[in-house]
Design a protein around this motif. Structure first.
Motif, PDB file in Angstrom:
ATOM      1  N   VAL A 132       9.888 -12.681   4.379  1.00 51.69           N
ATOM      2  CA  VAL A 132       9.225 -11.975   5.475  1.00 51.69           C
ATOM      3  C   VAL A 132       8.365 -10.830   4.964  1.00 51.69           C
ATOM      4  N   SER A 133       7.589 -11.083   3.948  1.00 51.96           N
ATOM      5  CA  SER A 133       6.686 -10.065   3.445  1.00 51.96           C
ATOM      6  C   SER A 133       5.779  -9.567   4.565  1.00 51.96           C
ATOM      7  N   PRO A 134       5.608  -8.253   4.705  1.00 51.02           N
ATOM      8  CA  PRO A 134       4.726  -7.729   5.747  1.00 51.02           C
ATOM      9  C   PRO A 134       3.275  -8.140   5.553  1.00 51.02           C
ATOM     10  N   TRP A 135       2.954  -8.632   4.350  1.00 49.34           N
ATOM     11  CA  TRP A 135       1.591  -9.079   4.081  1.00 49.34           C
ATOM     12  C   TRP A 135       1.284 -10.372   4.822  1.00 49.34           C
ATOM     13  N   HIS A 136       2.282 -11.262   4.946  1.00 49.75           N
ATOM     14  CA  HIS A 136       2.063 -12.566   5.574  1.00 49.75           C
ATOM     15  C   HIS A 136       3.231 -12.906   6.494  1.00 49.75           C
ATOM     16  N   LYS A 137       3.412 -12.165   7.551  1.00 50.65           N
ATOM     17  CA  LYS A 137       4.576 -12.356   8.411  1.00 50.65           C
ATOM     18  C   LYS A 137       4.626 -13.735   9.045  1.00 50.65           C
ATOM     19  N   SER A 138       3.486 -14.303   9.395  1.00 49.82           N
ATOM     20  CA  SER A 138       3.496 -15.559  10.147  1.00 49.82           C
ATOM     21  C   SER A 138       2.987 -16.739   9.335  1.00 49.82           C
ATOM     22  N   GLN A 139       2.985 -16.613   8.015  1.00 50.13           N
ATOM     23  CA  GLN A 139       2.318 -17.629   7.209  1.00 50.13           C
ATOM     24  C   GLN A 139       2.997 -18.993   7.248  1.00 50.13           C
ATOM     25  N   PHE A 140       4.311 -19.043   7.552  1.00 47.00           N
ATOM     26  CA  PHE A 140       4.994 -20.324   7.600  1.00 47.00           C
ATOM     27  C   PHE A 140       5.419 -20.679   9.015  1.00 47.00           C
ATOM     28  N   MET A 141       4.865 -20.028   9.997  1.00 51.74           N
ATOM     29  CA  MET A 141       5.245 -20.308  11.380  1.00 51.74           C
ATOM     30  C   MET A 141       4.444 -21.487  11.935  1.00 51.74           C
ATOM     31  N   HIS A 186       0.814  -1.214   0.000  1.00 54.15           N
ATOM     32  CA  HIS A 186       0.000   0.000   0.000  1.00 54.15           C
ATOM     33  C   HIS A 186       0.848   1.264   0.000  1.00 54.15           C
ATOM     34  N   SER A 187       1.901   1.296   0.800  1.00 51.46           N
ATOM     35  CA  SER A 187       2.665   2.531   0.977  1.00 51.46           C
ATOM     36  C   SER A 187       3.627   2.823  -0.165  1.00 51.46           C
ATOM     37  N   THR A 188       4.170   1.778  -0.791  1.00 50.64           N
ATOM     38  CA  THR A 188       5.214   1.974  -1.799  1.00 50.64           C
ATOM     39  C   THR A 188       4.864   1.442  -3.179  1.00 50.64           C
ATOM     40  N   GLY A 189       3.848   0.594  -3.276  1.00 48.16           N
ATOM     41  CA  GLY A 189       3.536  -0.048  -4.548  1.00 48.16           C
ATOM     42  C   GLY A 189       4.439  -1.221  -4.867  1.00 48.16           C
ATOM     43  N   THR A 190       5.344  -1.559  -3.940  1.00 48.43           N
ATOM     44  CA  THR A 190       6.259  -2.681  -4.151  1.00 48.43           C
ATOM     45  C   THR A 190       5.476  -3.986  -4.246  1.00 48.43           C
TER      46      THR A 190
END
Length: 232
Positions: A223-232, A103-107
């Protein structure tokens, strides 16, 4: 979905891991120097590199990395996929939920959980692979450094992507996209990810299970901020 979409998504996963290294205070080039034997090709005098100054703050390094590595022009240079095809690939990935713009950078950020599930359960049906004639190339699947020595029998020919600069004689496997051999020469992590992806496309159940576990171990570092815990 097209095969170049997968290559682009895995490149974005690799870039996100380099971001993590930057935030931890490690320059991305250090990982390459620490593993001098990861290349299965004649090393070229020039490779894509990020122009970073060690005296910059972590924030400055991170901002420069985002600016220089995630743009369409930079992705074209690092993957060999044209800017037009990169733009179209991103649109397709956004549409099906495999990625979204930050959202903030378009990355562009990858939905790593969804990508992992597709690679493990769907890829070999959508983009199947088969071994071909004996040729010279860059080792992939079980022959690549990421899986070297695992499950192979003595004297068995390794799967390779045909490439004149490759160091290995083996059975040819058509890469997911025509620029794969160029792209992996720029990025050791992308090489590992694509080689494991080929093991999922080519292998028998035991080989696929091994590739799945190795791919899981690599992708959970993202460690995408979209899914920080997706593989935890």
């Amino acid at each position: 979905m097209k095969s170049q979409d997968i290559v682009l998504l895995l490149k974005l996963v690799s870039l996100a891991q380099s971001e993590k290294a930057l935030k931890a205070g490690e320059l991305p080039t250090r990982a390459k120097k620490a593993l001098p034997d990861w290349q299965d090709w004649e090393v070229e005098s020039e490779q894509n590199s990020l122009d970073l100054e060690p005296h910059w703050s972590r924030h400055e390094l991170h901002e420069r990395f985002i600016t220089e590595q995630y743009g369409v022009r930079a992705l074209e240079k690092s993957t060999g996929i044209s800017r037009t095809q990169i733009s179209l690939a991103l649109k397709r990935c956004y549409a099906v939920g495999l990625a979204k713009p930050e959202h903030s950078t378009g990355t562009p950020r990858v939905n790593s959980k969804a990508l992992f599930e597709f690679l493990v359960y769907g890829l070999r049906y959508v983009f199947p692979a088969a071994a071909g004639a004996v040729t010279r190339g860059i080792s992939t699947s079980l022959g690549a450094p990421v899986l070297e020595g695992k499950l192979m029998t003595a004297g068995e020919l390794l799967p390779v992507w045909p490439d004149a600069r490759g160091n290995t004689k083996g059975v040819s496997v058509e890469p997911l996209y025509k620029s794969v051999t160029y792209a992996v020469r720029q990025d050791q992590q992308l090489y590992a990810l694509l080689a494991l992806t080929d093991a999922l496309r080519l292998g028998q159940p035991r080989e696929r299970k091994l590739a799945e576990s190795q791919l899981y171990a690599l992708m959970r570092k993202e460690v995408s901020p979209w899914h920080k815990s997706q593989f935890m």
